[in-house]
Design an enzyme around this catalytic site. Structure first.
Site, PDB file in Angstrom:
ATOM      1  N   ASN A 135       9.601  -8.309 -21.279  1.00  9.74           N
ATOM      2  CA  ASN A 135      10.069  -8.674 -19.930  1.00  9.74           C
ATOM      3  C   ASN A 135      10.017 -10.192 -19.771  1.00  9.74           C
ATOM      4  O   ASN A 135      10.975 -10.832 -19.354  1.00  9.74           O
ATOM      5  CB  ASN A 135       9.201  -8.030 -18.845  1.00  9.74           C
ATOM      6  CG  ASN A 135       9.057  -6.534 -19.037  1.00  9.74           C
ATOM      7  OD1 ASN A 135       9.886  -5.912 -19.667  1.00  9.74           O
ATOM      8  ND2 ASN A 135       7.988  -5.961 -18.499  1.00  9.74           N
ATOM      9  N   ASP A 136       8.867 -10.751 -20.101  1.00  8.55           N
ATOM     10  CA  ASP A 136       8.739 -12.205 -19.988  1.00  8.55           C
ATOM     11  C   ASP A 136       9.428 -12.915 -21.137  1.00  8.55           C
ATOM     12  O   ASP A 136       9.971 -14.008 -20.958  1.00  8.55           O
ATOM     13  CB  ASP A 136       7.258 -12.606 -19.919  1.00  8.55           C
ATOM     14  CG  ASP A 136       6.737 -12.506 -18.501  1.00  8.55           C
ATOM     15  OD1 ASP A 136       7.450 -12.958 -17.587  1.00  8.55           O
ATOM     16  OD2 ASP A 136       5.643 -11.946 -18.308  1.00  8.55           O
ATOM     17  N   ARG A 179      -5.479  -5.918 -20.548  1.00  7.91           N
ATOM     18  CA  ARG A 179      -5.006  -7.297 -20.529  1.00  7.91           C
ATOM     19  C   ARG A 179      -5.858  -8.101 -19.559  1.00  7.91           C
ATOM     20  O   ARG A 179      -6.145  -7.644 -18.451  1.00  7.91           O
ATOM     21  CB  ARG A 179      -3.546  -7.317 -20.092  1.00  7.91           C
ATOM     22  CG  ARG A 179      -3.007  -8.714 -19.903  1.00  7.91           C
ATOM     23  CD  ARG A 179      -1.525  -8.710 -19.764  1.00  7.91           C
ATOM     24  NE  ARG A 179      -1.087  -8.267 -18.443  1.00  7.91           N
ATOM     25  CZ  ARG A 179       0.192  -8.119 -18.122  1.00  7.91           C
ATOM     26  NH1 ARG A 179       1.129  -8.334 -19.024  1.00  7.91           N
ATOM     27  NH2 ARG A 179       0.531  -7.741 -16.917  1.00  7.91           N
ATOM     28  N   ARG A 202      13.127 -13.115 -13.795  1.00  5.90           N
ATOM     29  CA  ARG A 202      13.222 -11.654 -13.833  1.00  5.90           C
ATOM     30  C   ARG A 202      13.207 -11.027 -12.445  1.00  5.90           C
ATOM     31  O   ARG A 202      13.556  -9.859 -12.287  1.00  5.90           O
ATOM     32  CB  ARG A 202      12.121 -11.063 -14.718  1.00  5.90           C
ATOM     33  CG  ARG A 202      10.735 -11.357 -14.259  1.00  5.90           C
ATOM     34  CD  ARG A 202       9.714 -11.040 -15.324  1.00  5.90           C
ATOM     35  NE  ARG A 202       9.069  -9.751 -15.111  1.00  5.90           N
ATOM     36  CZ  ARG A 202       7.956  -9.383 -15.714  1.00  5.90           C
ATOM     37  NH1 ARG A 202       7.366 -10.180 -16.589  1.00  5.90           N
ATOM     38  NH2 ARG A 202       7.420  -8.218 -15.476  1.00  5.90           N
ATOM     39  N   ARG A 252      -2.615  -3.374 -16.960  1.00  2.33           N
ATOM     40  CA  ARG A 252      -2.391  -4.635 -16.243  1.00  2.33           C
ATOM     41  C   ARG A 252      -3.539  -4.835 -15.252  1.00  2.33           C
ATOM     42  O   ARG A 252      -3.449  -4.421 -14.102  1.00  2.33           O
ATOM     43  CB  ARG A 252      -1.063  -4.586 -15.498  1.00  2.33           C
ATOM     44  CG  ARG A 252       0.174  -4.575 -16.399  1.00  2.33           C
ATOM     45  CD  ARG A 252       1.423  -4.466 -15.556  1.00  2.33           C
ATOM     46  NE  ARG A 252       2.643  -4.831 -16.251  1.00  2.33           N
ATOM     47  CZ  ARG A 252       3.505  -3.948 -16.775  1.00  2.33           C
ATOM     48  NH1 ARG A 252       3.254  -2.663 -16.686  1.00  2.33           N
ATOM     49  NH2 ARG A 252       4.591  -4.366 -17.391  1.00  2.33           N
ATOM     50  N   CYS A 308       5.270  -3.917 -25.469  1.00  2.00           N
ATOM     51  CA  CYS A 308       4.817  -3.273 -24.234  1.00  2.00           C
ATOM     52  C   CYS A 308       5.692  -3.623 -23.040  1.00  2.00           C
ATOM     53  O   CYS A 308       5.388  -3.257 -21.914  1.00  2.00           O
ATOM     54  CB  CYS A 308       3.355  -3.601 -23.949  1.00  2.00           C
ATOM     55  SG  CYS A 308       3.076  -5.345 -23.676  1.00  2.00           S
ATOM     56  N   GLU A 340       5.054 -13.578 -25.288  1.00  2.00           N
ATOM     57  CA  GLU A 340       5.940 -13.494 -24.119  1.00  2.00           C
ATOM     58  C   GLU A 340       6.699 -14.797 -23.912  1.00  2.00           C
ATOM     59  O   GLU A 340       7.580 -14.878 -23.073  1.00  2.00           O
ATOM     60  CB  GLU A 340       5.134 -13.245 -22.842  1.00  2.00           C
ATOM     61  CG  GLU A 340       4.170 -12.098 -22.916  1.00  2.00           C
ATOM     62  CD  GLU A 340       3.500 -11.824 -21.598  1.00  2.00           C
ATOM     63  OE1 GLU A 340       4.029 -11.025 -20.835  1.00  2.00           O
ATOM     64  OE2 GLU A 340       2.431 -12.422 -21.332  1.00  2.00           O
ATOM     65  N   HIS A 359       0.827  -1.214   0.000  1.00  2.00           N
ATOM     66  CA  HIS A 359       0.000   0.000   0.000  1.00  2.00           C
ATOM     67  C   HIS A 359       0.857   1.257   0.000  1.00  2.00           C
ATOM     68  O   HIS A 359       0.556   2.225  -0.674  1.00  2.00           O
ATOM     69  CB  HIS A 359      -0.902   0.009   1.230  1.00  2.00           C
ATOM     70  CG  HIS A 359      -2.071  -0.893   1.075  1.00  2.00           C
ATOM     71  ND1 HIS A 359      -2.644  -1.544   2.140  1.00  2.00           N
ATOM     72  CD2 HIS A 359      -2.762  -1.259  -0.007  1.00  2.00           C
ATOM     73  CE1 HIS A 359      -3.656  -2.273   1.701  1.00  2.00           C
ATOM     74  NE2 HIS A 359      -3.746  -2.113   0.403  1.00  2.00           N
TER      75      HIS A 359
END
Ligand code: PEP
Ligand code: MG
Length: 572
Positions: free
Chosen positions: A455-456, A332, A466, A296, A503, A432, A189
């Protein structure tokens, strides 16, 4: 001088004196009370609780109108905790049964509750452990008469340093120049709130923060995720210059907001934004994003007691879609699993290797009720603008077929309810997994668009986790194998006339722009903070020069690999 390394939450550089904010139970009084004094101790506790409730209400009332919605929600969580019988009634019970003073009873009870939360196999409830401690700490401060009033001295050159910092404390210190926090992950948070306040922030700095003393000179380098303590004058000078340069660069870049994103020789390139929460769409539009290339959606599902229902999701998707006023918004579907696990209580999964397990679309197809709820929410939001649905982590074409079937079923369910939606909403897939890139023509034929998640893609191609620090140096999206997979995907898109975007983080790095353009990329999607920096680089680039750059990078295998047969003529 020494430096402490943590997790980057918000970029920028802050220089100033440390204000060490204490958290946790420091030096609380512990003593036994006579039977006749127990009622007095209970009433002391109740008065302190009342006072903290008043403080929190005050904070909530003074939240600025543009404060993030999470801020209010977080204050509500803390308010609820002040009434939680597991904390309050149980602490009172301890006073009565164990003949101990209010501070001691509350500290014992909060400790026990926090350790129970901490042992649960559930990211959300574990996070509640620190909420319990933070709330109890506030009450203890009031009980011991040392509660800090809202800091009214100027915080402009102050960097708040805290082992842990509750969201409420963060709001209290919102005028500080930056935040250095020992505990927390990037989805805690406190991190979410720090991002919304947009001040340099680094979290997860660990135990070494204890070495920082109040009034120490510190530099918080949010760009690198580092806190420098006791910098000498020459280091300070260097950082002052960098801070000025960063500020000027950001200001200068704002003139580019309305400038169309084209290369120097006039080729139009689309620059989209990645967002994690719907409220960020507004900022993306103000920065001139051509659309949202990646929303996301899983961030709506994290830190929750219950999964968000259809109506709540619909509101979130509608907010992002309407904020973009007709520009495309690519949402997504739930990419849950691996580092973004749902609480154990919400799934029956025990994955020996979560990154290769039931993640993303695999999870959704295994949990059709959850998936259908999300698809219905998205479809309902589709009539408010330009929605595109994106499937994460595809490896098999039948995953597309099954998703289409579920999308059809979701439409059918909405028709039965008489709800309106856009039946022609485009369906795209993320590339990915190396298998998806190698079989990109299959996917290009089946889908309306593709988006490469580098990234993936780099993680799975190079077999590098990662999230693992120890192999981070080997994580290389410029590896020729990764570039080759990107090129194959772009080529498939061109062959079948389907748009392809990137992306992953790579798309937001200005230094990679020439390379990606040379590979044939025309759609980039990145964190909003990178949009103008990438646009600046774009305006200076000549398209002709990019193809040799890409060829050289692809040939980086050390040989003279000739990819012309695979990639065709320019662009590669
Ligand atoms: C990616 O993998 O490149 C991507 C954009 O998705 P995420 O970072 O959310 O896994
Ligand atoms: Mg991904």
């Amino acid at each position: 001088m020494f430096s402490v390394h943590g997790l980057q939450v918000v970029g920028g550089i802050a220089i100033g004196r440390a204000r060490v904010v204490k958290a946790g139970f420091t030096e609380i009084a512990r003593y036994h009370v006579e039977a006749g004094d127990r009622a007095f101790e209970v009433s002391r506790l109740q008065r302190a609780l009342e006072s903290v409730r008043g403080e929190i209400e005050q904070l909530a009332r003074h939240l600025p109108a543009d404060a993030p919605s999470e801020a209010r929600a977080l204050l509500e969580v803390h308010e609820l905790m002040l009434e939680d019988p597991m904390l309050v009634a149980a602490a009172e019970r301890r006073v009565l049964d164990e003949f101990i003073n209010a501070e001691w009873a509350l500290a014992l009870q909060a400790d026990e509750l926090a350790s129970q939360f901490g042992q649960l196999d559930d990211a959300y409830l574990q996070e509640r452990a620190s909420d319990v401690l933070q709330v109890a700490d506030r009450v203890l401060k009031v009980l011991s008469g040392s509660a800090e009033a809202r800091p009214d001295t100027s915080l402009a050159d102050t960097i708040v340093v805290a082992a842990d910092l509750s969201p409420a404390d963060l709001l209290n210190y919102r005028d500080a120049a930056g935040f250095a926090v020992g505990m927390g992950g990037v989805v805690s948070h406190t991190a979410i709130l720090a991002r919304s306040l947009n001040k340099p922030a680094v979290i997860g700095l660990g135990e070494s923060l204890r070495l920082v003393r109040g009034h120490d000179w510190v530099v918080l380098d949010g760009e690198a995720g580092v806190l420098l303590v006791g910098p000498d004058e020459s280091v300070l000078e260097g950082y002052r210059a960098r801070r000025v340069a960063l500020h000027e660069a950001n200001e200068r870049l704002r003139v580019l907001i309305k400038v169309p994103s084209r290369t120097r020789d006039g080729v139009r390139i689309e620059l989209h934004a990645n967002i994690d929460l719907p409220a960020e769409a507004q900022e993306a539009r103000h920065l001139g994003a051509d659309g949202i290339g990646l929303f996301r959606s899983e961030f709506l599902f994290l830190n929750r007691v219950e999964l968000p229902g259809e109506d709540e999701q619909f509101e979130a998707y509608r907010e992002a879609i309407t904020a973009m006023k007709g520009r495309p918004v690519t949402i997504r579907t739930l990419d849950i699993g691996a580092d973004k696990a749902l609480p154990a209580r919400m799934t029956s999964l025990v994955a020996p290797n979560p990154a290769l397990g039931q993640r993303a679309i695999r999870f959704c197809l295994a949990e059709p009720a959850i998936f259908l709820t999300q698809l219905r929410a998205m479809l309902r939001a589709s009539r408010f603008g330009n929605l595109r649905i994106l499937i994460p982590m595809l490896a098999h074409v039948h995953e597309v077929t099954q998703t289409r079937a579920l999308l059809e079923r979701a439409m059918e369910q909405l028709r039965e309810r008489g709800e309106a939606f856009d039946a022609a909403v485009p369906l795209g897939g993320m590339v990915e997994v190396p298998a998806a890139a190698l079989a990109a023509p299959w996917f290009a034929r089946q889908l309306d668009f593709l988006s490469i998640g580098t990234n993936d893609l780099a993680q799975y191609t190079l077999a590098i986790d990662r999230g693992d620090q120890s192999v981070a140096a080997l994580f290389d999206p410029l590896h020729p194998a990764v570039l080759r997979l990107i090129a194959l995907t772009l080529r498939a898109g061109r062959r079948y006339g389907k748009p392809v975007a990137v992306c992953g983080e790579m798309a937001g790095v200005p230094e990679y722009l020439g390379l990606l353009l040379g590979l044939g990329l025309r759609q980039f999607s990145m964190h909003p903070a990178n949009l103008l920096r990438v646009k600046e680089a774009l305006l200076a680039i000549e398209m002709d020069r990019t193809v040799p750059v890409a060829r050289a990078a692809l040939a980086g295998m050390g040989g003279t690999a000739d990819f012309s047969g695979i990639f065709g003529s320019a662009p590669i």
